[in-house]
Design an enzyme around this catalytic site. Structure first.
Site, mmCIF file in Angstrom:
data_model
loop_
_atom_site.group_PDB
_atom_site.id
_atom_site.type_symbol
_atom_site.label_atom_id
_atom_site.label_comp_id
_atom_site.label_asym_id
_atom_site.label_seq_id
_atom_site.Cartn_x
_atom_site.Cartn_y
_atom_site.Cartn_z
ATOM 1 N N ASP A 7 30.681 29.826 32.079
ATOM 2 C CA ASP A 7 29.606 29.029 31.478
ATOM 3 C C ASP A 7 29.403 29.561 30.053
ATOM 4 O O ASP A 7 30.198 30.363 29.548
ATOM 5 C CB ASP A 7 28.331 29.040 32.340
ATOM 6 C CG ASP A 7 27.611 30.383 32.335
ATOM 7 O OD1 ASP A 7 28.154 31.363 31.771
ATOM 8 O OD2 ASP A 7 26.500 30.461 32.894
ATOM 9 N N HIS A 8 28.338 29.108 29.415
ATOM 10 C CA HIS A 8 28.100 29.511 28.023
ATOM 11 C C HIS A 8 27.918 31.019 27.873
ATOM 12 O O HIS A 8 28.357 31.610 26.893
ATOM 13 C CB HIS A 8 26.874 28.778 27.468
ATOM 14 C CG HIS A 8 25.649 28.969 28.316
ATOM 15 N ND1 HIS A 8 25.507 28.373 29.554
ATOM 16 C CD2 HIS A 8 24.524 29.702 28.122
ATOM 17 C CE1 HIS A 8 24.335 28.727 30.070
ATOM 18 N NE2 HIS A 8 23.724 29.534 29.225
ATOM 19 N N CYS A 64 30.181 34.315 34.273
ATOM 20 C CA CYS A 64 28.892 33.795 33.797
ATOM 21 C C CYS A 64 28.121 34.998 33.259
ATOM 22 O O CYS A 64 28.714 36.048 33.007
ATOM 23 C CB CYS A 64 28.146 33.015 34.887
ATOM 24 S SG CYS A 64 27.689 33.960 36.352
ATOM 25 N N THR A 66 25.658 37.096 34.542
ATOM 26 C CA THR A 66 25.632 38.237 35.459
ATOM 27 C C THR A 66 26.826 38.247 36.402
ATOM 28 O O THR A 66 27.103 39.274 37.030
ATOM 29 C CB THR A 66 24.376 38.159 36.359
ATOM 30 O OG1 THR A 66 24.420 36.893 37.059
ATOM 31 C CG2 THR A 66 23.100 38.257 35.543
ATOM 32 N N HIS A 97 40.836 45.219 50.449
ATOM 33 C CA HIS A 97 40.069 45.002 51.674
ATOM 34 C C HIS A 97 39.661 43.546 51.889
ATOM 35 O O HIS A 97 39.482 43.136 53.032
ATOM 36 C CB HIS A 97 38.799 45.858 51.660
ATOM 37 C CG HIS A 97 39.067 47.316 51.859
ATOM 38 N ND1 HIS A 97 38.077 48.225 52.164
ATOM 39 C CD2 HIS A 97 40.223 48.033 51.801
ATOM 40 C CE1 HIS A 97 38.608 49.446 52.272
ATOM 41 N NE2 HIS A 97 39.917 49.349 52.047
ATOM 42 N N ARG A 131 43.620 45.833 59.740
ATOM 43 C CA ARG A 131 42.239 45.619 60.216
ATOM 44 C C ARG A 131 41.463 44.694 59.278
ATOM 45 O O ARG A 131 40.548 43.989 59.693
ATOM 46 C CB ARG A 131 41.522 46.955 60.397
ATOM 47 C CG ARG A 131 41.223 47.708 59.118
ATOM 48 C CD ARG A 131 40.616 49.076 59.426
ATOM 49 N NE ARG A 131 40.110 49.746 58.236
ATOM 50 C CZ ARG A 131 40.872 50.422 57.366
ATOM 51 N NH1 ARG A 131 42.178 50.494 57.562
ATOM 52 N NH2 ARG A 131 40.327 51.019 56.326
ATOM 53 N N HIS A 132 41.834 44.698 58.011
ATOM 54 C CA HIS A 132 41.127 43.856 57.045
ATOM 55 C C HIS A 132 41.452 42.382 57.257
ATOM 56 O O HIS A 132 40.591 41.520 57.084
ATOM 57 C CB HIS A 132 41.466 44.287 55.610
ATOM 58 C CG HIS A 132 41.132 45.718 55.368
ATOM 59 N ND1 HIS A 132 39.837 46.198 55.408
ATOM 60 C CD2 HIS A 132 41.925 46.788 55.112
ATOM 61 C CE1 HIS A 132 39.855 47.491 55.171
ATOM 62 N NE2 HIS A 132 41.097 47.870 54.998
HETATM 63 C C1 RB5 Z 1 22.770 31.520 32.212
HETATM 64 O O1 RB5 Z 1 21.636 31.798 31.448
HETATM 65 C C2 RB5 Z 1 22.823 32.457 33.407
HETATM 66 O O2 RB5 Z 1 21.829 32.134 34.301
HETATM 67 C C3 RB5 Z 1 24.179 32.366 34.066
HETATM 68 O O3 RB5 Z 1 25.169 32.671 33.154
HETATM 69 C C4 RB5 Z 1 24.418 33.305 35.234
HETATM 70 O O4 RB5 Z 1 24.102 34.618 34.922
HETATM 71 C C5 RB5 Z 1 23.857 32.868 36.512
HETATM 72 O O5 RB5 Z 1 23.972 33.528 37.539
#
Ligand code: RB5
Length: 139
Positions: A7-8, A64, A66, A97, A131-132
Site C-alpha cells: 500500500d502507500h 504495508c 506495520t 516451520h 512434524r511441521h
Molecule cells: C496505512 O496507514 C496503514 O494502516 C497500513 O499501511 C497498515 O499498517 C495496516 O495494517
C-alpha cells in the site's frame, strides 16, 4: 516468480526492494500500489494473493505500514501462509516451520538493509516438512 504488493505506506520500501531485485536481474511482478497516494491495503493484498496462487513456486512479498493489515487479509485465503517478519531469524522460521509462501514486511519500521537480509533468508530457506507438515495439515 516473486510477487510484490504494497500500500502507500509500504511503497517506499517496495521500491527499494524492487531496485535490489532489478540489480540482481531477478524478475518480479509488481501488483502495486505505484505511489504514496493513500490506498486500501486489502485491495493490494488480494491482488498479490491471486498472483501468488497462480503457481506453486510463486512467493509473495507484501508490505504495508506495520505489516499487520497485509498479513490479516492474506491469511484469510486458505492457500496462503503469510508471515510477518521483522528480521531474518523470523523469516528462517517462517520457511522452515510454516512453509510460508508470503513474506510480509513492515514498511514504516524496517530499513532496506534489514529487508534485503530478511528476503534473502526467506527465499533460500527450505521447509523442514516432517512434524511441521503434519501441523500444516491441521490448518
Ligand atoms: C496505512 O496507514 C496503514 O494502516 C497500513 O499501511 C497498515 O499498517 C495496516 O495494517
Amino acid at each position: 516468480m516473486i510477487i510484490l504488493a504494497c500500500d502507500h505506506a509500504g511503497f517506499p520500501l517496495k521500491e527499494q526492494i524492487k531496485a535490489f531485485f532489478n540489480s540482481e536481474n531477478i524478475t518480479t511482478i509488481d501488483v502495486g500500489t505505484y505511489s504514496t497516494e493513500p490506498v486500501d491495503y486489502p485491495d493490494y493484498a488480494k491482488a498479490g494473493c491471486e498472483r501468488v496462487l497462480e503457481n506453486d513456486t510463486n512467493v509473495g512479498i507484501f508490505i504495508c505500514g506495520t505489516g499487520i493489515g497485509m498479513s490479516i487479509v492474506a491469511n484469510r485465503n486458505p492457500q496462503i501462509r503469510a508471515a510477518l517478519c521483522y528480521n531474518a531469524k523470523m523469516a528462517s522460521f517462517a520457511r522452515r516451520h510454516n512453509d510460508a509462501n508470503v513474506l510480509v514486511l513492515p514498511g514504516r519500521y524496517m530499513k532496506k538493509r534489514t529487508a534485503i537480509k530478511t528476503i534473502k533468508v526467506f527465499l533460500t530457506t527450505d521447509f523442514e516438512k516432517g512434524r511441521h507438515a503434519l501441523r500444516l495439515k491441521k490448518f
